[in-house]
Design a protein around this motif. Structure first.
Motif, mmCIF file in Angstrom:
data_model
loop_
_atom_site.group_PDB
_atom_site.id
_atom_site.type_symbol
_atom_site.label_atom_id
_atom_site.label_comp_id
_atom_site.label_asym_id
_atom_site.label_seq_id
_atom_site.Cartn_x
_atom_site.Cartn_y
_atom_site.Cartn_z
ATOM 1 N N UNK A 164 70.388 16.777 29.157
ATOM 2 C CA UNK A 164 70.182 18.203 28.434
ATOM 3 C C UNK A 164 71.185 18.538 27.572
ATOM 4 N N UNK A 165 70.622 18.869 26.095
ATOM 5 C CA UNK A 165 71.406 19.234 25.043
ATOM 6 C C UNK A 165 72.667 20.273 25.272
ATOM 7 N N UNK A 166 72.005 21.387 25.890
ATOM 8 C CA UNK A 166 72.824 22.419 26.173
ATOM 9 C C UNK A 166 73.909 22.129 27.072
ATOM 10 N N UNK A 167 73.669 21.456 28.063
ATOM 11 C CA UNK A 167 74.692 21.241 29.109
ATOM 12 C C UNK A 167 75.567 20.205 28.403
ATOM 13 N N UNK A 218 61.059 14.385 16.533
ATOM 14 C CA UNK A 218 62.042 15.213 16.643
ATOM 15 C C UNK A 218 62.224 16.129 17.887
ATOM 16 N N UNK A 219 63.372 16.313 18.656
ATOM 17 C CA UNK A 219 63.535 17.137 19.784
ATOM 18 C C UNK A 219 62.859 18.528 19.540
ATOM 19 N N UNK A 220 62.103 19.300 20.359
ATOM 20 C CA UNK A 220 61.758 20.692 20.280
ATOM 21 C C UNK A 220 60.627 20.775 19.339
ATOM 22 N N UNK A 221 59.872 19.890 18.988
ATOM 23 C CA UNK A 221 58.647 20.003 18.200
ATOM 24 C C UNK A 221 57.688 19.150 18.805
ATOM 25 N N UNK A 230 87.056 27.067 21.066
ATOM 26 C CA UNK A 230 86.047 27.961 21.156
ATOM 27 C C UNK A 230 84.907 28.113 20.038
ATOM 28 N N UNK A 231 85.652 27.865 18.694
ATOM 29 C CA UNK A 231 84.990 28.370 17.443
ATOM 30 C C UNK A 231 83.950 27.100 17.425
ATOM 31 N N UNK A 232 84.364 25.952 17.655
ATOM 32 C CA UNK A 232 83.779 24.718 17.344
ATOM 33 C C UNK A 232 82.780 24.700 18.345
ATOM 34 N N UNK A 233 83.120 25.075 19.476
ATOM 35 C CA UNK A 233 81.943 25.096 20.410
ATOM 36 C C UNK A 233 80.752 26.218 20.197
ATOM 37 N N UNK A 234 81.111 27.015 19.727
ATOM 38 C CA UNK A 234 80.077 28.219 19.385
ATOM 39 C C UNK A 234 79.058 27.825 18.036
ATOM 40 N N UNK A 235 79.794 26.880 17.384
ATOM 41 C CA UNK A 235 79.024 26.260 16.117
ATOM 42 C C UNK A 235 78.104 25.272 16.534
ATOM 43 N N UNK A 236 78.724 24.547 17.494
ATOM 44 C CA UNK A 236 77.706 23.581 18.151
ATOM 45 C C UNK A 236 76.532 24.212 18.954
ATOM 46 N N UNK A 237 76.783 25.345 19.623
ATOM 47 C CA UNK A 237 75.761 26.036 20.467
ATOM 48 C C UNK A 237 74.721 26.580 19.878
ATOM 49 N N UNK A 252 66.660 21.253 17.850
ATOM 50 C CA UNK A 252 66.717 20.071 16.925
ATOM 51 C C UNK A 252 67.943 20.113 16.248
ATOM 52 N N UNK A 253 68.439 21.578 15.950
ATOM 53 C CA UNK A 253 69.872 21.722 15.099
ATOM 54 C C UNK A 253 70.806 21.208 15.982
ATOM 55 N N UNK A 254 71.084 21.766 17.257
ATOM 56 C CA UNK A 254 71.969 21.369 18.041
ATOM 57 C C UNK A 254 71.901 20.084 18.354
ATOM 58 N N UNK A 255 70.916 19.429 18.491
ATOM 59 C CA UNK A 255 70.846 17.937 18.824
ATOM 60 C C UNK A 255 71.341 17.271 17.446
ATOM 61 N N UNK A 256 71.156 17.856 16.208
ATOM 62 C CA UNK A 256 71.502 16.928 15.164
ATOM 63 C C UNK A 256 73.046 17.267 15.074
ATOM 64 N N UNK A 257 73.700 18.451 15.413
ATOM 65 C CA UNK A 257 74.965 18.518 15.046
ATOM 66 C C UNK A 257 76.003 17.956 16.451
ATOM 67 N N UNK A 258 75.401 17.769 17.524
ATOM 68 C CA UNK A 258 75.841 17.075 18.657
ATOM 69 C C UNK A 258 76.006 15.429 18.249
ATOM 70 N N UNK A 259 74.752 15.018 17.530
ATOM 71 C CA UNK A 259 74.830 13.579 17.098
ATOM 72 C C UNK A 259 76.066 13.635 16.248
#
Length: 467
Positions: free
Chosen positions: A339-342, A244-247, A353-360, A365-372
């Protein structure tokens, strides 16, 4: 128009007017940026690794292999007087790689007063590369690779490679790497060797080394040659865990792949040979009843994510006797995906904008999961791991940056760049140079025409019409 363009427009609910996307503004990325990732990805790649193959006499055939991308190597133009060059060659590069092995363990601590041991082995690799075009000299998908080997007695060693490029007499040395050659008759642990292919019959066993250091290739299956301890265990269990990322490296997810090496599937072999060939670095060995004990595993990596993995081999008593961490390497990965943030930030062109804030929000690990999950919902081929839609989207961002950037604006923020990201390559581009008026570009798509007008003489264009 690319066949994925209608999918992008339909599945992602793209905004019909590019100006609307621009009005939402740009969320500034703190820390890592697209430009810093681009600088990092522009660095040429080289890979170094070694393999140890113990023989019955207690020694071990030890090979040090390397792979250099073409863009790491300076090329020269072929002279007309060079009769040794192929007829269609335009550029060439002489490559000289030296290997030096030293006794003892290399200590990196500055406080250590001990010196590295005496040099005990030297060898060199030489080759001349010819290519037909300048583009090939900058390629990251073409490479030169080779191997140098010797037999070592059990003990601790360290080595370095020295690269001499073009016609220079100066050498560039790699960092020192340590090698531990075990005593085979008391070997308690196994070894894991990564191969791109493996073949076995009663007379000969052959394999081609993957030779990407601690990397496997994203989307490509591979073989693992397991060097087993000289015991009579009946079976061994192979597992592949996605990390897992970030672990930390000790935190493992559930195994994504399992296999079992049973006694009847194992074999013994000796008389190892290592050789560099045009189709890769090769291993050959002869099957027999008294050699080193091996097993092989076929890993279906084409079905796994682009991630980090831990390979493990356990005994029937659940004792770990071998493990190795490998990274999935996507050779032509779009820059943003480094890079997951980029990667999430670049979704601002196609999400609210609201969906972007949710993904960010959340941990890495949580951001990567939501991105996938975001891209899995929009995958045109969900039966495969590779997501063509995601790759197309981020490749468009790279194209926009390379082709539409100006002194003031990165290409993906320009009007033409945004158009390319949303709609892909136009069916037709017409450039007009009206008298005493700014230059115009007209992009034509099925059912859509975009008109851009130059605002400066340095590549800046703005959208003035969409119909």
């Amino acid at each position: 128009m690319n066949y994925l363009t209608p999918i992008l427009i339909t599945l992602l609910l793209l905004m019909p007017v590019i100006a609307d996307a621009q009005q939402r503004g740009t969320q500034q990325q703190r820390g890592t940026t697209y430009e810093s990732l681009l600088q990092r990805s522009d660095q040429p790649s080289s890979y170094i690794t070694h393999v140890i193959l113990p023989e019955n006499d207690g020694s071990a055939l030890t090979g040090v292999m390397f792979r250099l991308d073409y863009d790491l190597i300076p090329f020269l133009r072929v002279r007309s007087s060079d009769t040794s060059a192929p007829e269609d060659a335009e550029y060439f590069a002489p490559v000289h790689m030296g290997l030096e092995i030293f006794e003892g363990t290399h200590r990196t601590s500055r406080r250590s007063s001990s010196q590295d041991g005496q040099s005990i082995f030297r060898d060199s690799f030489q080759d001349t590369i010819y290519v037909q075009s300048f583009e090939e000299t900058r390629s990251r998908l073409q490479h030169v690779e080779g191997i140098m080997s010797t037999r070592l007695q059990p003990g601790s060693y360290n080595y370095e490679l020295q690269l001499r490029r073009a016609q220079s007499t100066r050498e560039q040395s790699s960092t020192r790497r340590n090698i531990s050659v075990p005593q085979y008759d008391t070997l308690g642990n196994a070894g894991l060797i990564l191969l791109s292919e493996f073949q076995q019959d009663n007379n000969l066993v052959t394999g081609t080394f993957l030779n990407y250091g601690e990397n496997v290739l994203y989307g490509s299956d591979y073989e693992v040659l397991v060097l087993l301890p000289d015991t009579e265990d009946e079976e061994y269990h192979f597992t592949l865990h996605q990390m897992e990322s970030g672990t930390s490296s000790d935190v493992l997810s559930d195994a994504v792949f399992r296999d079992t090496l049973r006694a009847q599937e194992l074999f013994r072999a000796s008389d190892f040979e290592l050789s560099g060939r045009s189709d890769g670095v090769r291993l050959t060995m002869t099957p027999n009843d008294t050699g080193t004990r091996f097993g092989s595993i076929s890993v279906p990596n084409s079905g796994f994510a682009n991630a980090r993995f831990r390979l493990q081999v356990r005994t029937s008593d659940d004792e770990v006797i071998a493990q190795r961490i490998v990274n999935s390497r996507w050779l032509d990965m779009p820059v943003s995906l480094l890079n997951i943030d980029v990667a999430i930030n670049m979704l601002r062109f196609i999400v609210s904008d609201s969906e972007l804030r949710r993904l960010q929000s959340g941990s890495t690990a949580e951001k990567e999961r939501k991105f996938r999950e975001f891209w899995e919902e929009r995958d045109p081929t969900p039966e495969t791991e590779f997501n063509e839609l995601m790759a197309e989207y981020y490749n468009r961002i790279d194209y926009a940056f390379r082709n539409f950037s100006s002194l003031q604006t990165p290409g993906y923020e320009s009007d033409r760049g945004r158009a390319y990201i949303l709609y892909g390559e136009p069916d037709n581009v017409e450039r007009r140079l009206p008298t005493d008026q700014p230059t115009r570009e007209i992009w034509e798509y099925p059912g859509r025409t975009l008109v851009f007008e130059a605002t400066t003489g340095f590549g800046d264009f703005r959208l003035i019409s969409e119909r």
